[in-house]
Design a protein around this motif. Structure first.
Motif, PDB file in Angstrom:
ATOM      1  N   PRO A  27       0.795  -1.235   0.000  1.00 36.96           N
ATOM      2  CA  PRO A  27       0.000   0.000   0.000  1.00 36.96           C
ATOM      3  C   PRO A  27       0.828   1.286   0.000  1.00 36.96           C
ATOM      4  O   PRO A  27       0.297   2.362  -0.272  1.00 36.96           O
ATOM      5  N   LEU A  28       2.134   1.195   0.309  1.00 37.34           N
ATOM      6  CA  LEU A  28       2.984   2.390   0.286  1.00 37.34           C
ATOM      7  C   LEU A  28       3.730   2.555  -1.039  1.00 37.34           C
ATOM      8  O   LEU A  28       4.486   3.528  -1.198  1.00 37.34           O
ATOM      9  N   LEU A  29       3.530   1.648  -1.982  1.00 34.73           N
ATOM     10  CA  LEU A  29       4.160   1.823  -3.290  1.00 34.73           C
ATOM     11  C   LEU A  29       3.501   2.985  -4.030  1.00 34.73           C
ATOM     12  O   LEU A  29       2.345   3.312  -3.794  1.00 34.73           O
ATOM     13  N   PRO A  30       4.235   3.608  -4.954  1.00 37.10           N
ATOM     14  CA  PRO A  30       3.717   4.839  -5.553  1.00 37.10           C
ATOM     15  C   PRO A  30       2.655   4.596  -6.622  1.00 37.10           C
ATOM     16  O   PRO A  30       2.786   3.721  -7.481  1.00 37.10           O
ATOM     17  N   ALA A  31       1.593   5.376  -6.536  1.00 34.56           N
ATOM     18  CA  ALA A  31       0.627   5.542  -7.621  1.00 34.56           C
ATOM     19  C   ALA A  31       0.747   6.997  -8.028  1.00 34.56           C
ATOM     20  O   ALA A  31       0.393   7.889  -7.255  1.00 34.56           O
ATOM     21  N   ALA A  32       1.291   7.236  -9.224  1.00 37.14           N
ATOM     22  CA  ALA A  32       1.775   8.574  -9.594  1.00 37.14           C
ATOM     23  C   ALA A  32       2.911   8.919  -8.634  1.00 37.14           C
ATOM     24  O   ALA A  32       3.917   8.223  -8.623  1.00 37.14           O
ATOM     25  N   THR A  33       2.759   9.925  -7.780  1.00 36.38           N
ATOM     26  CA  THR A  33       3.866  10.288  -6.884  1.00 36.38           C
ATOM     27  C   THR A  33       3.521  10.134  -5.404  1.00 36.38           C
ATOM     28  O   THR A  33       4.289  10.550  -4.545  1.00 36.38           O
ATOM     29  N   ARG A  34       2.374   9.501  -5.111  1.00 41.70           N
ATOM     30  CA  ARG A  34       1.978   9.314  -3.713  1.00 41.70           C
ATOM     31  C   ARG A  34       1.626   7.852  -3.480  1.00 41.70           C
ATOM     32  O   ARG A  34       1.251   7.138  -4.404  1.00 41.70           O
ATOM     33  N   PRO A  35       1.715   7.370  -2.245  1.00 39.18           N
ATOM     34  CA  PRO A  35       1.382   5.974  -1.970  1.00 39.18           C
ATOM     35  C   PRO A  35      -0.044   5.633  -2.386  1.00 39.18           C
ATOM     36  O   PRO A  35      -0.964   6.464  -2.277  1.00 39.18           O
ATOM     37  N   ALA A 293      15.417  11.701 -21.670  1.00 42.92           N
ATOM     38  CA  ALA A 293      14.017  11.566 -22.086  1.00 42.92           C
ATOM     39  C   ALA A 293      13.331  10.533 -21.204  1.00 42.92           C
ATOM     40  O   ALA A 293      13.844   9.432 -21.002  1.00 42.92           O
ATOM     41  N   ILE A 294      12.166  10.906 -20.681  1.00 50.98           N
ATOM     42  CA  ILE A 294      11.392  10.025 -19.805  1.00 50.98           C
ATOM     43  C   ILE A 294       9.959   9.989 -20.307  1.00 50.98           C
ATOM     44  O   ILE A 294       9.334  11.032 -20.491  1.00 50.98           O
ATOM     45  N   GLU A 295       9.447   8.790 -20.514  1.00 51.23           N
ATOM     46  CA  GLU A 295       8.098   8.641 -21.049  1.00 51.23           C
ATOM     47  C   GLU A 295       7.457   7.406 -20.421  1.00 51.23           C
ATOM     48  O   GLU A 295       8.116   6.389 -20.207  1.00 51.23           O
ATOM     49  N   ARG A 296       6.147   7.522 -20.099  1.00 53.16           N
ATOM     50  CA  ARG A 296       5.377   6.394 -19.564  1.00 53.16           C
ATOM     51  C   ARG A 296       6.126   5.690 -18.428  1.00 53.16           C
ATOM     52  O   ARG A 296       6.303   4.468 -18.432  1.00 53.16           O
ATOM     53  N   SER A 297       6.529   6.459 -17.440  1.00 55.34           N
ATOM     54  CA  SER A 297       7.338   5.900 -16.353  1.00 55.34           C
ATOM     55  C   SER A 297       6.922   6.474 -15.005  1.00 55.34           C
ATOM     56  O   SER A 297       6.406   7.598 -14.932  1.00 55.34           O
ATOM     57  N   VAL A 298       7.168   5.700 -13.964  1.00 52.77           N
ATOM     58  CA  VAL A 298       6.926   6.123 -12.585  1.00 52.77           C
ATOM     59  C   VAL A 298       8.248   6.020 -11.843  1.00 52.77           C
ATOM     60  O   VAL A 298       8.744   4.913 -11.569  1.00 52.77           O
ATOM     61  N   LEU A 299       8.842   7.172 -11.544  1.00 54.65           N
ATOM     62  CA  LEU A 299      10.135   7.227 -10.871  1.00 54.65           C
ATOM     63  C   LEU A 299       9.916   7.685  -9.440  1.00 54.65           C
ATOM     64  O   LEU A 299       9.398   8.779  -9.211  1.00 54.65           O
ATOM     65  N   ASP A 300      10.316   6.858  -8.497  1.00 55.31           N
ATOM     66  CA  ASP A 300      10.069   7.169  -7.095  1.00 55.31           C
ATOM     67  C   ASP A 300      11.096   8.188  -6.594  1.00 55.31           C
ATOM     68  O   ASP A 300      12.016   8.596  -7.305  1.00 55.31           O
ATOM     69  N   GLY A 317      12.347   2.197  -7.709  1.00 50.78           N
ATOM     70  CA  GLY A 317      12.201   2.402  -6.285  1.00 50.78           C
ATOM     71  C   GLY A 317      12.844   3.720  -5.893  1.00 50.78           C
ATOM     72  O   GLY A 317      13.090   4.587  -6.736  1.00 50.78           O
ATOM     73  N   VAL A 318      13.156   3.870  -4.618  1.00 47.43           N
ATOM     74  CA  VAL A 318      13.756   5.111  -4.136  1.00 47.43           C
ATOM     75  C   VAL A 318      15.271   5.053  -4.307  1.00 47.43           C
ATOM     76  O   VAL A 318      15.893   3.990  -4.254  1.00 47.43           O
ATOM     77  N   GLY A 319      15.875   6.217  -4.533  1.00 51.77           N
ATOM     78  CA  GLY A 319      17.315   6.337  -4.553  1.00 51.77           C
ATOM     79  C   GLY A 319      18.004   5.658  -5.718  1.00 51.77           C
ATOM     80  O   GLY A 319      19.165   5.274  -5.609  1.00 51.77           O
ATOM     81  N   VAL A 320      17.313   5.515  -6.836  1.00 54.31           N
ATOM     82  CA  VAL A 320      17.884   4.849  -8.010  1.00 54.31           C
ATOM     83  C   VAL A 320      18.663   5.860  -8.848  1.00 54.31           C
ATOM     84  O   VAL A 320      18.259   7.018  -8.989  1.00 54.31           O
ATOM     85  N   THR A 321      19.773   5.416  -9.437  1.00 53.95           N
ATOM     86  CA  THR A 321      20.536   6.234 -10.378  1.00 53.95           C
ATOM     87  C   THR A 321      20.584   5.511 -11.723  1.00 53.95           C
ATOM     88  O   THR A 321      21.011   4.355 -11.801  1.00 53.95           O
ATOM     89  N   ILE A 322      20.123   6.219 -12.771  1.00 52.76           N
ATOM     90  CA  ILE A 322      20.199   5.721 -14.141  1.00 52.76           C
ATOM     91  C   ILE A 322      21.253   6.567 -14.843  1.00 52.76           C
ATOM     92  O   ILE A 322      21.088   7.772 -15.024  1.00 52.76           O
ATOM     93  N   GLY A 323      22.358   5.936 -15.207  1.00 53.11           N
ATOM     94  CA  GLY A 323      23.545   6.662 -15.623  1.00 53.11           C
ATOM     95  C   GLY A 323      23.441   7.317 -16.989  1.00 53.11           C
ATOM     96  O   GLY A 323      22.497   7.089 -17.758  1.00 53.11           O
ATOM     97  N   PRO A 324      24.440   8.145 -17.327  1.00 56.21           N
ATOM     98  CA  PRO A 324      24.426   8.883 -18.589  1.00 56.21           C
ATOM     99  C   PRO A 324      24.429   7.936 -19.786  1.00 56.21           C
ATOM    100  O   PRO A 324      25.185   6.964 -19.835  1.00 56.21           O
ATOM    101  N   GLY A 325      23.541   8.240 -20.734  1.00 55.19           N
ATOM    102  CA  GLY A 325      23.500   7.473 -21.970  1.00 55.19           C
ATOM    103  C   GLY A 325      22.861   6.110 -21.874  1.00 55.19           C
ATOM    104  O   GLY A 325      22.790   5.382 -22.874  1.00 55.19           O
ATOM    105  N   THR A 326      22.370   5.731 -20.717  1.00 55.01           N
ATOM    106  CA  THR A 326      21.691   4.438 -20.574  1.00 55.01           C
ATOM    107  C   THR A 326      20.362   4.473 -21.322  1.00 55.01           C
ATOM    108  O   THR A 326      19.673   5.503 -21.361  1.00 55.01           O
TER     109      THR A 326
END
Length: 393
Positions: A27-35, A293-300, A317-326
């Motif tokens: 129940p605490l997982l994100p729906a849009a930007t809130r649990p 570019a970010i599309e159709r995604s939910v980033l916590d 999830g929280v605290g994720v890093t997606i590196g340059p050019g990935t």
């Protein structure tokens, strides 16, 4: 009828949403930007509920710490289901708090207030219960309800025949008789379900059906977090006045492009030339680097998308890093959940808490990465990767 009390069943782990639920309950997982649970409370309040009892269990301290004793001035009472033995067992945990008619809803589904209001309007004291039902062409693995003249004649989990079922929306009004029915029902695989209890009620009581229209999305699998978030955006439940919701404390570079619908939480930063949306949900303190570019995604919360990265159909999830050019090119992909493989689901990748991608990587659609994993620069990432793993290029 005038019914202002509700019980929210929010005790489950959500094992099919692992690894996201390794650190917090479903129940605490994100729906849009809130649990998800916040949206449940919002819809209950919109339907006139003024008192809420929350059944908690798995990592219940996280839920109680997040919400405290009130939500939007509505008092919250917590009861703990020590063992998660089914939805009926969860309601039994709240028995001491209930002495009259009560509304019961699931805490891990988005159910629009119109569905809740329809149940409240249809229920009367002459019936042992009232179920909210929706007309859906595909019942799938959910509950199916057979109805005759507004009365429930049968309720079946995961029906396999072609009878004219309606979808059980998981919204119920019950008289106290429901507790005897839960005790009387035979547990299946050690679990006490509300479906079995309702079947018990049908033997000698009337159970009504409230058929209504309204948004209903369940969060069972990782890609469902995309669906529930996109439904919130499309239906205007984020902001009825505007399809682009940007918090005042967020910073968006003048050359960035925001494509509606999107929601951008407080303290986010969008760099030069970045493209965000459509259907992008950025959690608090998310950073998007230049030309990403970010599309159709939910980033916590606390996610970083570095320069030039492409992120499509992604859940973090929280605290994720997606590196340059990935590059996360999006679905469809085959996703393994436990011992099952779901084919052609709209999931580019799921990156659990504190995954670190060093950049220049490519993700095969359907990839699921466990928490605390490091992806070395230039790697090709596929399949299901356990937590605390190092993926080399």
């Amino acid at each position: 009828m005038s019914l202002t009390s509700a019980v929210v069943l929010a005790a489950g782990e959500g094992s099919r949403l692992r690894p996201l639920t390794s650190n917090r309950p479903k129940p605490l997982l994100p729906a849009a930007t809130r649990p998800i649970l916040e949206h449940v409370f919002d819809q209950l309040i919109a339907a006139g509920i003024t008192d809420i009892t929350v059944v908690v269990g798995y990592k219940h301290n996280r839920v109680q710490a997040h919400f405290g004793s009130t939500y939007r001035t509505v008092p919250l009472t917590y009861v703990v289901q020590d063992q998660q033995l089914g939805s009926g067992h969860a309601l039994l945990a709240a028995e001491s708090e209930i002495d009259d008619t009560v509304l019961v809803v699931n805490g891990d589904q988005f159910v629009e207030s119109t569905i809740i209001s329809a149940v409240l309007a249809a229920h009367n004291g002459d019936s042992a219960g009232t179920l909210g039902v929706l007309t859906k062409l595909q019942i799938g693995s959910y509950g199916g309800v057979l109805i005759e003249d507004g009365i429930v004649t049968e309720i079946v989990e995961n029906p396999q025949d072609d009878r004219p079922y309606q979808l059980n929306a998981g919204v119920y009004a019950f008289e106290p008789d429901i507790f005897d029915a839960i005790y009387d029902a035979t547990p299946q695989a050690g679990e006490y379900s509300l479906t079995d209890a309702i079947s018990e009620l049908l033997d000698d009581s009337e159970v009504r059906a409230a058929i209504s229209e309204g948004a209903w999305v369940d969060a069972t699998y990782p890609w469902d977090l995309l669906d529930i978030s996109f439904e919130l955006l499309a239906s205007g439940h984020i902001d009825e006045q505007c399809a682009v919701t940007i918090a005042e404390s967020a910073t968006v570079h003048d050359s960035a492009v925001i494509r509606e619908p999107v929601v951008i939480a407080p303290d986010c930063e969008i760099g030069a030339g970045a493209v965000v949306g459509p259907y992008a949900c950025l959690g608090e303190n998310t950073t998007v680097g230049s030309n990403a570019a970010i599309e159709r995604s939910v980033l916590d919360a606390d996610t970083r998308v570095e320069t030039g990265a492409t992120v499509i159909d992604c859940v973090t999830g929280v605290g994720v890093t997606i590196g340059p050019g990935t590059t996360i090119p999006g679905g469809p992909g085959d996703v393994r959940v436990g011992d099952r493989v779901f084919e052609d689901e709209a999931l580019g990748a799921l990156l659990s808490d504190r995954v670190t991608d060093d950049g220049g990587s490519t993700y095969v659609p359907g990839t699921v990465v466990g928490s605390e994993t490091t992806i070395e620069a230039g790697a090709t990432v596929r399949g299901t990767i356990s937590e605390n793993t190092e993926v080399r290029s």
